[in-house]
Design a protein around this motif. Structure first.
Motif, short mmCIF file in Angstrom:
data_model
loop_
_atom_site.label_atom_id
_atom_site.label_comp_id
_atom_site.label_asym_id
_atom_site.label_seq_id
_atom_site.Cartn_x
_atom_site.Cartn_y
_atom_site.Cartn_z
N PHE A 1 -3.27 -6.42 0.49
CA PHE A 1 -3.02 -6.07 1.89
C PHE A 1 -3.98 -4.97 2.35
CE2 PHE A 1 -0.74 -3.17 4.81
CZ PHE A 1 -0.50 -4.02 5.88
N ALA A 2 -4.13 -3.94 1.52
CA ALA A 2 -5.04 -2.85 1.87
C ALA A 2 -6.48 -3.35 1.96
CB ALA A 2 -4.93 -1.73 0.84
N GLY A 3 -6.87 -4.24 1.05
CA GLY A 3 -8.21 -4.79 1.09
C GLY A 3 -8.45 -5.63 2.32
N GLN A 4 -7.45 -6.38 2.73
CA GLN A 4 -7.57 -7.21 3.93
C GLN A 4 -7.71 -6.38 5.19
OE1 GLN A 4 -3.98 -9.44 3.48
NE2 GLN A 4 -4.77 -10.59 1.72
N HIS A 5 -7.22 -5.15 5.15
CA HIS A 5 -7.28 -4.25 6.31
C HIS A 5 -8.08 -2.99 5.95
CE1 HIS A 5 -4.42 -6.89 8.21
NE2 HIS A 5 -3.56 -6.72 7.22
N SER A 6 -9.16 -3.18 5.24
CA SER A 6 -9.93 -2.05 4.72
C SER A 6 -10.53 -1.18 5.83
CB SER A 6 -11.05 -2.55 3.80
OG SER A 6 -11.90 -3.44 4.49
N GLY A 7 -10.68 -1.71 7.03
CA GLY A 7 -11.23 -0.93 8.13
C GLY A 7 -10.18 -0.19 8.94
N ALA A 8 -8.93 -0.29 8.53
CA ALA A 8 -7.85 0.34 9.28
C ALA A 8 -7.94 1.86 9.21
CB ALA A 8 -6.50 -0.12 8.75
N ALA A 9 -7.37 2.51 10.23
CA ALA A 9 -7.42 3.98 10.32
C ALA A 9 -6.18 4.60 9.69
CB ALA A 9 -7.55 4.40 11.77
N TRP A 10 -5.58 3.94 8.70
CA TRP A 10 -4.43 4.47 7.98
C TRP A 10 -4.63 4.24 6.48
CZ3 TRP A 10 -3.06 0.04 5.66
CH2 TRP A 10 -3.10 -1.16 6.39
N GLY A 11 -3.85 4.94 5.69
CA GLY A 11 -3.87 4.76 4.25
C GLY A 11 -2.57 4.14 3.76
N LEU A 12 -2.56 3.75 2.49
CA LEU A 12 -1.38 3.11 1.91
C LEU A 12 -1.04 3.80 0.59
CD1 LEU A 12 -0.63 -0.69 1.82
CD2 LEU A 12 -0.07 0.76 -0.12
N ILE A 13 0.22 4.17 0.44
CA ILE A 13 0.71 4.77 -0.81
C ILE A 13 1.77 3.86 -1.42
CG2 ILE A 13 1.87 6.71 -1.92
CD1 ILE A 13 0.98 8.49 0.36
N LEU A 14 1.59 3.52 -2.67
CA LEU A 14 2.65 2.93 -3.48
C LEU A 14 3.32 4.11 -4.19
CD1 LEU A 14 0.53 -0.04 -4.64
CD2 LEU A 14 2.77 -0.30 -3.58
N MET A 15 4.59 4.35 -3.87
CA MET A 15 5.25 5.59 -4.27
C MET A 15 6.30 5.36 -5.36
SD MET A 15 5.45 8.92 -3.54
CE MET A 15 5.10 9.27 -1.79
N HIS A 16 6.11 6.04 -6.49
CA HIS A 16 7.13 6.08 -7.54
C HIS A 16 7.97 7.33 -7.33
CE1 HIS A 16 9.20 6.26 -11.31
NE2 HIS A 16 8.50 7.28 -11.76
N PRO A 17 9.28 7.20 -7.08
CA PRO A 17 10.08 8.37 -6.73
C PRO A 17 10.55 9.20 -7.92
CG PRO A 17 11.46 6.42 -6.72
CD PRO A 17 10.05 5.95 -7.01
N GLY A 18 10.21 8.76 -9.13
CA GLY A 18 10.79 9.37 -10.32
C GLY A 18 12.06 8.62 -10.70
N TRP A 19 12.67 9.03 -11.80
CA TRP A 19 13.93 8.43 -12.23
C TRP A 19 15.05 9.24 -11.58
CZ3 TRP A 19 16.26 8.59 -17.84
CH2 TRP A 19 17.34 7.69 -17.90
N VAL A 20 15.67 8.66 -10.56
CA VAL A 20 16.55 9.39 -9.67
C VAL A 20 17.99 8.91 -9.81
CG1 VAL A 20 16.89 10.15 -7.28
CG2 VAL A 20 14.60 9.54 -8.07
N ARG A 21 18.92 9.84 -9.72
CA ARG A 21 20.34 9.52 -9.81
C ARG A 21 20.83 8.88 -8.51
NH1 ARG A 21 20.00 14.37 -12.62
NH2 ARG A 21 20.60 15.63 -10.82
N THR A 22 20.65 7.57 -8.44
CA THR A 22 21.13 6.75 -7.35
C THR A 22 21.90 5.59 -7.95
OG1 THR A 22 19.14 5.36 -7.35
CG2 THR A 22 19.10 7.33 -5.94
N ASP A 23 22.39 4.68 -7.09
CA ASP A 23 23.06 3.50 -7.61
C ASP A 23 22.12 2.69 -8.50
OD1 ASP A 23 25.32 4.21 -6.23
OD2 ASP A 23 25.03 2.79 -4.59
N LEU A 24 20.85 2.67 -8.17
CA LEU A 24 19.87 1.93 -8.97
C LEU A 24 19.48 2.71 -10.22
CD1 LEU A 24 16.84 -0.03 -7.56
CD2 LEU A 24 16.61 1.34 -9.62
N GLY A 25 19.24 4.00 -10.08
CA GLY A 25 18.76 4.80 -11.21
C GLY A 25 19.81 5.13 -12.24
#
Length: 229
Positions: A165-189
């Motif tokens: 997706f980022a490559g397809q929009h390489s000229g865009a004026a925004w950036g993209l972050i894939l974010m790992h939140p850490g191992w967090v005490r949630t219903d999932l974690g």
């Protein structure tokens, strides 16, 4: 100076709710989506400007387009953060998981965030960010112990699709972050996780604020450290 604006997708509880709270404390205007009304989210309005959009399921393309239409007259967002995800039957080995379940996990965790980003990419302000919640479990190079196979695979797929997706929009004026939140005490974690929601959310917001204006696609954790692909 105008306030920064964020769209948080999947904010009824856990990390999405924590991000809303932290962003409001940091002086952002926040629009938050939920599938069903959330009293915990509504309570966050006391912290600052909060708009809540209910009935938004990222697997529902019509609902996402309707949201885009409703928000079409609002200022662009400095950050669009897709938090929503699932870990259905995560402990079941892929070879034993029903195909329908595995397909649904892939749809929600990998495909739907990209489809949402595609709909909203033109609503990201110049020098803004699209952020997609992933996991270190999606790192192929770090997968040595196995376990949570379908969840790992769905997040690895998200990472790959995001880079495309980022490559397809390489000229865009925004950036993209894939974010790992850490191992967090949630219903999932789970209860044994090492981080609370507030610590993770504080870190993620700090990373976002530091990365505004940056281009390209990066895989980072809540401290700003790079995660291996």
């Amino acid at each position: 100076m105008s306030r920064r604006r964020a769209l948080i997708v999947g904010a009824s509880r856990g990390l999405g709710l924590g991000l809303v709270a932290r962003l409001l404390d940091q002086g952002w205007d926040v629009t938050a989506t939920v599938r069903r009304p959330s009293a915990a989210l509504a309570d966050q309005a006391q912290r600052g400007p909060l708009t809540i959009e209910s009935g938004i399921d990222i697997d529902d393309d019509a609902a996402v387009r309707a949201l885009a239409d409703r928000l079409s007259d609002t200022p662009d967002f400095d950050c669009v953060f897709v938090v929503a995800g699932v870990a259905t039957q995560a402990g079941t080995p892929a070879g034993q998981m029903p195909r329908a379940v595995a397909g649904a996990v892939f749809q929600t965790n990998a495909l739907s965030p990209i489809r949402f980003a595609e709909v909203f990419r033109k609503r990201v302000a110049r020098d803004g960010l699209i952020v997609l919640m992933t996991s270190k479990l999606g790192s192929v190079s770090l997968n040595r112990g196995g376990g949570w196979g379908s969840y790992r695979a769905s997040k690895a797929a998200l990472n790959t699709l995001a880079r495309s997706f980022a490559g397809q929009h390489s000229g865009a004026a925004w950036g993209l972050i894939l974010m790992h939140p850490g191992w967090v005490r949630t219903d999932l974690g789970g209860r044994r996780a090492t981080l609370d929601v507030e610590t993770s959310a504080r870190g993620m917001v700090a990373v976002i604020e530091a990365r505004l204006g940056e281009r390209g696609c990066v895989f980072l954790d809540y401290t700003g450290a790079t995660v291996p692909w």
